[in-house]
Design an enzyme around this catalytic site. Sequence first.
Site, PDB file in Angstrom:
ATOM      1  N   CYS A   1       0.860  -1.185   0.000  1.00 22.28           N
ATOM      2  CA  CYS A   1       0.000   0.000   0.000  1.00 22.28           C
ATOM      3  C   CYS A   1       0.897   1.236   0.000  1.00 22.28           C
ATOM      4  CB  CYS A   1      -0.910   0.016   1.226  1.00 22.28           C
ATOM      5  SG  CYS A   1      -2.117  -1.340   1.290  1.00 22.28           S
TER       6      CYS A   1
ATOM      7  N   ASP B   1      -6.153  -6.214  10.028  1.00 20.25           N
ATOM      8  CA  ASP B   1      -5.079  -5.991  10.989  1.00 20.25           C
ATOM      9  C   ASP B   1      -4.897  -4.499  11.260  1.00 20.25           C
ATOM     10  OD1 ASP B   1      -4.186  -5.619   8.380  1.00 20.25           O
ATOM     11  OD2 ASP B   1      -2.162  -6.353   8.761  1.00 20.25           O
TER      12      ASP B   1
END
Length: 331
Positions: free
Chosen positions: A2, A98
């Site tokens: 990301c 997460d």
Amino acid sequence: MCGIIGIVGHRNEEALRKGLDAIQHRGPDDVGSYSDPETGVSLGHRRLSIIDLSSAAHQPMCSPDRGLWIVYNGEVYNFRELRKELQQRGRTFSTQSDTEVVLAAYDEWHEEMPRHLRGMFAFAIWDVRRKELFLARDRLGIKPLYYSFVDGVFVFGSEVQALLATGRVSRDVDRQSIWDYLSYGSVIQPRTILNDVKALEPGHSILFRDSSLALRQYWDIEEATRTTRRENANLPYSDAIAMVRTRLEEATRLHLISDVPVGAFLSGGIDSTAVVGLMSQIAHAPIKTFTLGFETGSGQPDELLWAREASQRFNTDHHEVVITKDAVGNV
């Protein structure tokens, strides 16, 4: 993979958008931003979905009371264990990501939180109540994180080009970094090729508050190595071999945690072949492997031959890509 970007001390939505555009390749699945108009804090995120593919895991993500905001790149392998521990402490969760666990862990342990994480990560958390920004990078620096602090403006991001795109970072080069590159073949962290941009070193965190930057090391590889040596000083050789095998299997199992298919680059060398071999023992379906080869006129074999042999040994779903001189010439 990301991408994250943030600006503190200079509220400019156009600057943030340009920073996000510069790292579009890091996150094609989603994009998001957050701004705190009172303090001039802006956060941006480009998402490549790995765990919890739903929109509930959208970033920037906030805590239930909207007192904390996070942009996060990485994967924490022990997030399920941390989630259970935090639930026992009274925390509740609304996603399976997460990211939410990392955010709750920060609310619980504050600056000590990175010590509880096992994985690869680079993140920034804006604490609305304390008016402070916390950044951290994983122990070995697997995930990148760069920052610049000039004239009261703090800018951070996953790539140097994202910082440059905001227009708040100078392109002046660091002469010592050029010397290091020519001498050693790389720029030595925390320096970068730019004078005003630094890399947050592995195992370090930053607390930014009241226009002041506090750098802290939360993990040291030398200290960890000395501790391991002391703990295993009298370990028999055969037990040491078994321990290494067990830890390699555990690391492989943790890296396979994903809500999307996982594959591996396979060169046919010792390291990638060992990893694929371990993956094939743990996975329930053939592992997808990929090899990059080059067109050669000398008749000498490249990595394709060895990778093909390894893929056959472990029955992988193998894919080969050959780079030709024509392909290179057209770049």
